[in-house]
Scaffold this motif. Structure first.
Motif, PDB file in Angstrom:
ATOM      1  N   ARG A 193       0.838  -1.182   0.000  1.00  0.00           N
ATOM      2  CA  ARG A 193       0.000   0.000   0.000  1.00  0.00           C
ATOM      3  C   ARG A 193       0.883   1.244   0.000  1.00  0.00           C
ATOM      4  NH1 ARG A 193      -5.310  -1.161   1.593  1.00  0.00           N
ATOM      5  NH2 ARG A 193      -5.699   1.017   1.032  1.00  0.00           N
ATOM      6  N   VAL A 194       0.403   2.309  -0.624  1.00  0.00           N
ATOM      7  CA  VAL A 194       1.094   3.585  -0.655  1.00  0.00           C
ATOM      8  C   VAL A 194       0.208   4.609   0.046  1.00  0.00           C
ATOM      9  CG1 VAL A 194       2.032   5.425  -2.106  1.00  0.00           C
ATOM     10  CG2 VAL A 194       2.284   3.034  -2.799  1.00  0.00           C
ATOM     11  N   TYR A 195       0.796   5.451   0.870  1.00  0.00           N
ATOM     12  CA  TYR A 195       0.042   6.470   1.580  1.00  0.00           C
ATOM     13  C   TYR A 195       0.865   7.746   1.635  1.00  0.00           C
ATOM     14  CZ  TYR A 195       2.982   4.816   5.437  1.00  0.00           C
ATOM     15  OH  TYR A 195       4.047   4.437   6.205  1.00  0.00           O
ATOM     16  N   GLY A 196       0.203   8.839   1.857  1.00  0.00           N
ATOM     17  CA  GLY A 196       0.905  10.112   1.901  1.00  0.00           C
ATOM     18  C   GLY A 196       0.138  11.152   2.682  1.00  0.00           C
ATOM     19  N   ALA A 197       0.840  12.226   3.032  1.00  0.00           N
ATOM     20  CA  ALA A 197       0.237  13.346   3.752  1.00  0.00           C
ATOM     21  C   ALA A 197       0.960  14.618   3.352  1.00  0.00           C
ATOM     22  CB  ALA A 197       0.331  13.138   5.262  1.00  0.00           C
ATOM     23  N   ILE A 198       0.224  15.710   3.295  1.00  0.00           N
ATOM     24  CA  ILE A 198       0.836  17.014   3.053  1.00  0.00           C
ATOM     25  C   ILE A 198       0.239  18.012   4.035  1.00  0.00           C
ATOM     26  CG2 ILE A 198      -0.821  17.609   1.214  1.00  0.00           C
ATOM     27  CD1 ILE A 198       1.642  19.087  -0.092  1.00  0.00           C
ATOM     28  N   ASP A 199       1.129  18.778   4.680  1.00  0.00           N
ATOM     29  CA  ASP A 199       0.720  19.736   5.695  1.00  0.00           C
ATOM     30  C   ASP A 199       1.206  21.126   5.335  1.00  0.00           C
ATOM     31  OD1 ASP A 199      -0.556  18.203   7.924  1.00  0.00           O
ATOM     32  OD2 ASP A 199       1.371  17.165   7.929  1.00  0.00           O
ATOM     33  N   ALA A 200       0.374  22.121   5.560  1.00  0.00           N
ATOM     34  CA  ALA A 200       0.816  23.508   5.586  1.00  0.00           C
ATOM     35  C   ALA A 200       1.311  23.804   6.997  1.00  0.00           C
ATOM     36  CB  ALA A 200      -0.327  24.443   5.200  1.00  0.00           C
ATOM     37  N   LEU A 201       2.470  24.454   7.095  1.00  0.00           N
ATOM     38  CA  LEU A 201       3.079  24.760   8.390  1.00  0.00           C
ATOM     39  C   LEU A 201       3.029  26.262   8.651  1.00  0.00           C
ATOM     40  CD1 LEU A 201       6.294  22.549   8.137  1.00  0.00           C
ATOM     41  CD2 LEU A 201       4.039  21.892   9.004  1.00  0.00           C
ATOM     42  N   TYR A 202       2.917  26.612   9.901  1.00  0.00           N
ATOM     43  CA  TYR A 202       2.959  28.003  10.335  1.00  0.00           C
ATOM     44  C   TYR A 202       3.776  28.030  11.618  1.00  0.00           C
ATOM     45  CZ  TYR A 202       1.235  32.790  10.950  1.00  0.00           C
ATOM     46  OH  TYR A 202       1.142  34.160  11.080  1.00  0.00           O
ATOM     47  N   TRP A 203       5.115  28.247  11.453  1.00  0.00           N
ATOM     48  CA  TRP A 203       6.065  28.046  12.541  1.00  0.00           C
ATOM     49  C   TRP A 203       6.784  29.343  12.899  1.00  0.00           C
ATOM     50  CZ3 TRP A 203       9.332  22.924  12.186  1.00  0.00           C
ATOM     51  CH2 TRP A 203       8.459  21.822  12.225  1.00  0.00           C
ATOM     52  N   HIS A 204       7.147  29.410  14.162  1.00  0.00           N
ATOM     53  CA  HIS A 204       7.985  30.477  14.699  1.00  0.00           C
ATOM     54  C   HIS A 204       9.353  29.884  15.028  1.00  0.00           C
ATOM     55  CE1 HIS A 204       9.605  32.919  18.105  1.00  0.00           C
ATOM     56  NE2 HIS A 204       9.148  33.915  17.390  1.00  0.00           N
ATOM     57  N   ARG A 205      10.404  30.715  14.980  1.00  0.00           N
ATOM     58  CA  ARG A 205      11.706  30.259  15.461  1.00  0.00           C
ATOM     59  C   ARG A 205      12.332  31.324  16.348  1.00  0.00           C
ATOM     60  NH1 ARG A 205      17.247  30.954  12.360  1.00  0.00           N
ATOM     61  NH2 ARG A 205      17.699  31.535  14.514  1.00  0.00           N
ATOM     62  N   THR A 206      13.104  30.870  17.320  1.00  0.00           N
ATOM     63  CA  THR A 206      13.758  31.790  18.235  1.00  0.00           C
ATOM     64  C   THR A 206      15.027  32.338  17.611  1.00  0.00           C
ATOM     65  OG1 THR A 206      15.019  29.988  19.267  1.00  0.00           O
ATOM     66  CG2 THR A 206      12.871  30.551  20.238  1.00  0.00           C
TER      67      THR A 206
ATOM     68  N   PHE B  58      15.263  27.102  18.370  1.00  0.00           N
ATOM     69  CA  PHE B  58      14.063  26.368  18.746  1.00  0.00           C
ATOM     70  C   PHE B  58      12.924  26.833  17.851  1.00  0.00           C
ATOM     71  CE2 PHE B  58      10.208  26.121  21.521  1.00  0.00           C
ATOM     72  CZ  PHE B  58      10.092  24.736  21.506  1.00  0.00           C
ATOM     73  N   MET B  59      12.263  25.885  17.195  1.00  0.00           N
ATOM     74  CA  MET B  59      11.163  26.185  16.283  1.00  0.00           C
ATOM     75  C   MET B  59       9.903  25.489  16.765  1.00  0.00           C
ATOM     76  SD  MET B  59      13.375  25.373  12.869  1.00  0.00           S
ATOM     77  CE  MET B  59      15.058  25.041  13.358  1.00  0.00           C
ATOM     78  N   HIS B  60       8.776  26.141  16.583  1.00  0.00           N
ATOM     79  CA  HIS B  60       7.518  25.529  17.012  1.00  0.00           C
ATOM     80  C   HIS B  60       6.379  26.156  16.231  1.00  0.00           C
ATOM     81  CE1 HIS B  60       6.330  29.079  19.490  1.00  0.00           C
ATOM     82  NE2 HIS B  60       7.644  29.239  19.566  1.00  0.00           N
ATOM     83  N   GLY B  61       5.295  25.407  16.074  1.00  0.00           N
ATOM     84  CA  GLY B  61       4.155  25.971  15.379  1.00  0.00           C
ATOM     85  C   GLY B  61       3.153  24.923  14.944  1.00  0.00           C
ATOM     86  N   PHE B  62       2.209  25.364  14.134  1.00  0.00           N
ATOM     87  CA  PHE B  62       1.032  24.578  13.784  1.00  0.00           C
ATOM     88  C   PHE B  62       1.215  23.860  12.445  1.00  0.00           C
ATOM     89  CE2 PHE B  62      -0.195  28.289  16.254  1.00  0.00           C
ATOM     90  CZ  PHE B  62      -0.961  27.723  17.271  1.00  0.00           C
ATOM     91  N   ASN B  63       0.463  22.798  12.278  1.00  0.00           N
ATOM     92  CA  ASN B  63       0.333  22.134  10.981  1.00  0.00           C
ATOM     93  C   ASN B  63      -1.140  21.804  10.724  1.00  0.00           C
ATOM     94  OD1 ASN B  63       0.892  19.785  13.046  1.00  0.00           O
ATOM     95  ND2 ASN B  63      -0.111  18.803  11.304  1.00  0.00           N
ATOM     96  N   VAL B  64      -1.533  21.895   9.468  1.00  0.00           N
ATOM     97  CA  VAL B  64      -2.872  21.494   9.056  1.00  0.00           C
ATOM     98  C   VAL B  64      -2.761  20.941   7.645  1.00  0.00           C
ATOM     99  CG1 VAL B  64      -3.441  23.823   8.203  1.00  0.00           C
ATOM    100  CG2 VAL B  64      -5.271  22.228   8.758  1.00  0.00           C
ATOM    101  N   GLY B  65      -3.421  19.802   7.383  1.00  0.00           N
ATOM    102  CA  GLY B  65      -3.275  19.184   6.076  1.00  0.00           C
ATOM    103  C   GLY B  65      -4.230  18.023   5.867  1.00  0.00           C
ATOM    104  N   ILE B  66      -3.870  17.191   4.913  1.00  0.00           N
ATOM    105  CA  ILE B  66      -4.698  16.053   4.533  1.00  0.00           C
ATOM    106  C   ILE B  66      -3.809  14.839   4.329  1.00  0.00           C
ATOM    107  CG2 ILE B  66      -4.554  16.612   2.062  1.00  0.00           C
ATOM    108  CD1 ILE B  66      -7.487  15.631   1.865  1.00  0.00           C
ATOM    109  N   GLU B  67      -4.338  13.651   4.594  1.00  0.00           N
ATOM    110  CA  GLU B  67      -3.607  12.408   4.388  1.00  0.00           C
ATOM    111  C   GLU B  67      -4.522  11.408   3.683  1.00  0.00           C
ATOM    112  OE1 GLU B  67      -4.324  10.249   8.665  1.00  0.00           O
ATOM    113  OE2 GLU B  67      -2.507  11.453   8.446  1.00  0.00           O
ATOM    114  N   CYS B  68      -3.927  10.598   2.827  1.00  0.00           N
ATOM    115  CA  CYS B  68      -4.696   9.613   2.050  1.00  0.00           C
ATOM    116  C   CYS B  68      -3.871   8.358   1.855  1.00  0.00           C
ATOM    117  CB  CYS B  68      -5.076  10.168   0.671  1.00  0.00           C
ATOM    118  SG  CYS B  68      -6.309  11.472   0.709  1.00  0.00           S
TER     119      CYS B  68
END
Length: 356
Positions: free
Chosen positions: A57-70, A344-354
């Motif tokens: 089986r093949v699967y994948g995911a793609i996320d948009a990131l919104y990150w901050h870094r120090t 140090f980096m941190h932040g959000f991700n939102v996306g889809i996986e199939c």
């Protein structure tokens, strides 16, 4: 009457087993009651499933990131008052905002079935962390150190400004081995260990412009590049109940950092363009990473789901651009490589996986 477990398991189609959301599905439904008849690790379940594993089986995911870094560099004076020598701006005044990026994963394997392994590749990029600082005065500003008295554009200046830019790229390939799994009618839980190769690139640019309208303008530019190659280990948990799921991922990495820096100083810009410095250096350094992420998953169909979460990433053993600044004026100025920085980096991700 009794029903043979193997025969009843045949009601569950291989094509309806979702490797992404993990667990059996039946078209638009989040639960297939047929799974009650054949526990995940029964002999009949294993035998029936293995007979269906003709292709991966093949699967994948793609996320948009919104990150901050120090801003992890050492704090040193950057702009000073030419009369008193007091600090006006330092390198710690740079503050990065949240910036957008992407993360894409593709995997192959029978994830979510029989505790079998999988292999994944992940790409990540964030390209536009930047910030600017500066000051204006009435021929009262100077660059810190000796350069503030020997470079015309940085001596008794009306204005001095600096811009700092940073970008991150990452590629990794990981092998996932199952530690444990369990399932029920509408739930699935699995824990994996992972080991893999990772490459990270953190490239930075710092430019300083000074203007003395009575004499000239000057520019000081520093480029710092970090190429990290190494191995990482970690673990991942994924669980679902009904249409909802959760993923928790943790990784630790050890790398060799092929670090380098280049810097130049040009005085009398636009007229004589006098090059006062053109220096570079490179070297190896042990570097480290620690990463943690948690995402919630909502199943849309039998094959796809949406995901959203939060991520933390720490990198150490880096050559950061502000740490390479050398305000001295000697024949060996600008040739040292400082490589003890961390971010140090941190932040959000939102996306889809199939999965297919």
């Amino acid at each position: 009457d009794t029903v043979d477990a193997g025969a009843e398991f045949a009601l569950v189609s291989y094509d309806n087993i979702d490797p992404i959301v993990y667990g059996p599905s039946s078209g638009g439904s989040c639960c297939d009651t047929a799974c009650d008849a054949a526990p995940c690790h029964s002999d009949d379940w294993m035998s029936s499933m293995k007979s269906r594993l003709g292709t991966c089986r093949v699967y994948g995911a793609i996320d948009a990131l919104y990150w901050h870094r120090t801003n992890g560099n050492k704090s040193v004076p950057l702009i000073v008052d030419a009369n008193s020598g007091s600090q006006i701006v330092s390198t710690s005044d740079f503050e990065f905002s949240y910036e957008s990026g992407y993360r894409a994963t593709v995997g192959v394997g029978h994830v979510g079935m029989c505790c079998l392994p999988a292999v994944e590749m992940t790409f990540l990029g964030i390209y536009d962390w930047s910030d600017s600082v500066g000051a204006r005065g009435d021929n009262s500003l100077s660059l810190a150190g000796d350069l503030g008295s020997v470079v015309n554009g940085f001596t008794l200046a009306e204005g001095i400004g600096a811009r700092y830019k940073s970008e991150l790229n990452s590629f990794e390939t990981n092998y996932f081995g199952c530690i444990l799994e369990s399932c029920c009618c509408d739930c699935y839980r699995r824990m994996d260990w992972l080991v893999g190769f990772r490459y990270l690139s953190l490239d930075e640019r710092l430019g300083i412009i000074g203007l003395n309208e009575d004499v000239a303008a000057a520019a000081y530019r520093v480029d710092a590049d970090n190429d990290l190659y190494g191995m990482q280990i970690g673990s991942r948990y994924r669980g679902t109940k009904g249409c909802l799921g959760i993923e928790v991922l943790g990784k630790l990495g050890l790398y060799g950092n092929d670090a380098s820096q280049r810097q130049s100083i040009v005085d009398e810009l636009g007229t004589n363009n006098v090059v006062l410095r053109h220096a570079n250096s490179s070297g190896g350094q042990t570097a480290y990473s620690a990463e943690f992420g948690i995402s919630g998953i909502a199943k849309l169909t039998g094959c796809c789901g949406i995901r959203a979460g939060y991520n933390l990433l720490w990198l150490g053993g880096l050559a950061l651009a502000p740490d390479q600044l050398d305000f001295s004026d000697t024949p060996t100025s600008g040739v040292a490589l400082s490589r003890g920085g961390n971010v140090f980096m941190h932040g959000f991700n939102v996306g889809i996986e199939c999965g297919w």
